[in-house]
Design a protein around this motif. Structure first.
Motif, PDB file in Angstrom:
ATOM      1  N   LEU A  97       0.868  -1.170   0.000  1.00  9.62           N
ATOM      2  CA  LEU A  97       0.000   0.000   0.000  1.00  9.62           C
ATOM      3  C   LEU A  97       0.906   1.221   0.000  1.00  9.62           C
ATOM      4  N   LEU A  98       0.690   2.129  -0.963  1.00  6.54           N
ATOM      5  CA  LEU A  98       1.543   3.301  -1.135  1.00  6.54           C
ATOM      6  C   LEU A  98       0.729   4.586  -1.004  1.00  6.54           C
ATOM      7  N   ARG A  99       1.418   5.658  -0.652  1.00  6.72           N
ATOM      8  CA  ARG A  99       0.781   6.974  -0.557  1.00  6.72           C
ATOM      9  C   ARG A  99       1.601   7.985  -1.353  1.00  6.72           C
ATOM     10  N   LEU A 100       0.903   8.815  -2.115  1.00  2.77           N
ATOM     11  CA  LEU A 100       1.520   9.930  -2.821  1.00  2.77           C
ATOM     12  C   LEU A 100       0.901  11.208  -2.282  1.00  2.77           C
ATOM     13  N   ALA A 101       1.712  12.034  -1.618  1.00  3.62           N
ATOM     14  CA  ALA A 101       1.220  13.264  -1.028  1.00  3.62           C
ATOM     15  C   ALA A 101       0.839  14.257  -2.115  1.00  3.62           C
ATOM     16  N   PRO A 102      -0.057  15.201  -1.831  1.00  5.11           N
ATOM     17  CA  PRO A 102      -0.417  16.219  -2.826  1.00  5.11           C
ATOM     18  C   PRO A 102       0.823  16.929  -3.359  1.00  5.11           C
ATOM     19  N   GLY A 103       0.992  16.900  -4.661  1.00  3.02           N
ATOM     20  CA  GLY A 103       2.154  17.521  -5.291  1.00  3.02           C
ATOM     21  C   GLY A 103       3.424  16.722  -5.174  1.00  3.02           C
ATOM     22  N   GLY A 104       3.360  15.541  -4.554  1.00  7.56           N
ATOM     23  CA  GLY A 104       4.552  14.724  -4.362  1.00  7.56           C
ATOM     24  C   GLY A 104       5.006  14.038  -5.638  1.00  7.56           C
ATOM     25  N   ASP A 119       3.610  -3.101   3.818  1.00  7.77           N
ATOM     26  CA  ASP A 119       4.339  -4.041   2.967  1.00  7.77           C
ATOM     27  C   ASP A 119       3.967  -5.457   3.395  1.00  7.77           C
ATOM     28  N   GLY A 120       4.324  -6.430   2.578  1.00  6.27           N
ATOM     29  CA  GLY A 120       4.065  -7.818   2.934  1.00  6.27           C
ATOM     30  C   GLY A 120       2.636  -8.260   2.744  1.00  6.27           C
TER      31      GLY A 120
END
Length: 326
Positions: A153-160, A168-169
């Motif tokens: 599971l991943l997160r991309l911050a605003p403007g990142g 993970d896993g």
């Protein structure tokens, strides 16, 4: 209806209408506010199906082409579409002009592959899954057999520019849905037949835990309308032999996976969909035992109907919602 009674007494999942798309593999389906459904095809096209439940007025319109293999989709308020492309990474498409922009194609300096499903929060944060770091989409069955546990599971911050790994896993991380109050996220683990909760706020923020376990099938994409339940597509039934194999050692599972990716595959005719609430209660369990529409990988509500997508089929299936006349 509680979880036990819903699982024990499923109602029939019967396609009332099939909508051909002129292409294969509408893996994810999302409804828009105009009664249409958006989906991506294996040739890279993103299409909008106009009025899928209306046999006389339905139509298919191409909105864009990703140049890869689109999977999970998320509509944004500014008439843009987030796309998890298994080959190109996380994309953003302007639906007014069809322009495709890559938001992220690497994680920690390595190519982002097998990007699976995506949601966006009100503050612009984007969360998305990677199903496997060992197998590409074409060999997805190898990951389920080997039971690699390399989903993320991943997160991309605003403007990142660079995604952050939150979990993970995971066992073939797949569909995503956000709680009504955005306090947590639900993640489908296809390879474990469970839904996992990741807390976004509160005292347990940043923690993952089981949300709903021992599902009657393998969960794929998740979708919800504002104020509605989470619809969980069950891509296939539980397989006892596969679950026994998962208890064996890594070498045995690896050998079995090498065989599985070379063997012919045809989905079983058992299909299923669940509707669950934010408390983890199963509200509806729909099941088809001899379905003509195989491998349901997504489900959404549109214009009073339940619309099903499938990575296997050349179109969509339109079904009755529970409690509506057949």
């Amino acid at each position: 209806m509680d979880r036990t009674s819903a699982a024990a007494h499923p109602t029939a999942l019967v396609p009332r209408r099939l909508v051909p798309l002129g292409g294969r593999g509408p893996e994810d389906v999302v409804a828009d506010h105009r009664g249409g459904v958006l989906t991506g095809l294996e040739d890279g096209r993103i299409v909008r199906v106009e009025r899928p439940g209306d046999a006389d007025r339905a139509g298919v319109r191409v909105l864009a082409e990703t140049g890869g293999r689109p999977l999970g989709l998320e509509l944004l308020p500014d008439n843009a579409l987030l796309v998890c492309d298994a080959e190109r990474g996380l994309l953003r498409i302007g639906l007014d002009d069809g322009v495709v922009r890559v938001l992220a194609d690497t994680v920690a300096g390595r190519p982002l592959r097998f990007c699976s499903n995506v949601v966006a929060l009100a503050d612009g944060t984007v969360l998305f899954t990677v199903s496997s770091r060992n197998y590409p989409l074409a060999h997805w069955i190898g990951d389920l057999v080997e039971h690699t546990g390399t989903g993320r599971l991943l997160r991309l911050a605003p403007g990142g520019k660079e995604p952050e790994v939150l979990l993970d896993g995971l066992q073939f991380a797949n569909g995503l849905a956000v709680a009504g109050d955005e306090s947590f996220l639900v993640v489908a683990e296809t390879g474990a037949c469970r839904l996992t909760r990741y807390w976004l706020t509160g005292p347990r923020q940043g923690r993952g835990e089981t949300f709903l376990d021992d599902l009657p099938g393998q969960p794929d994409n998740l979708w919800r309308a504002p104020g509605g339940p989470i619809w969980v597509a069950l891509a296939g039934p539980r397989v006892g032999a596969l679950e026994l194999l998962h208890r064996r050692g890594p070498a045995v599972r690896r050998t079995a996976a090498r065989i599985a990716v070379r063997a012919p595959f045809r989905p079983p005719r058992t299909t299923g969909v669940l509707a669950v609430d934010d408390e983890g209660r199963v509200l509806h369990h729909l099941e088809g035992r001899r379905s003509r529409f195989r491998m349901v990988t997504s489900a959404c509500e549109s214009d009073g109907r339940l619309v099903l997508g499938s990575i296997w089929e050349p179109g969509l299936a339109v079904c009755d919602l529970p409690g509506t006349p057949g």
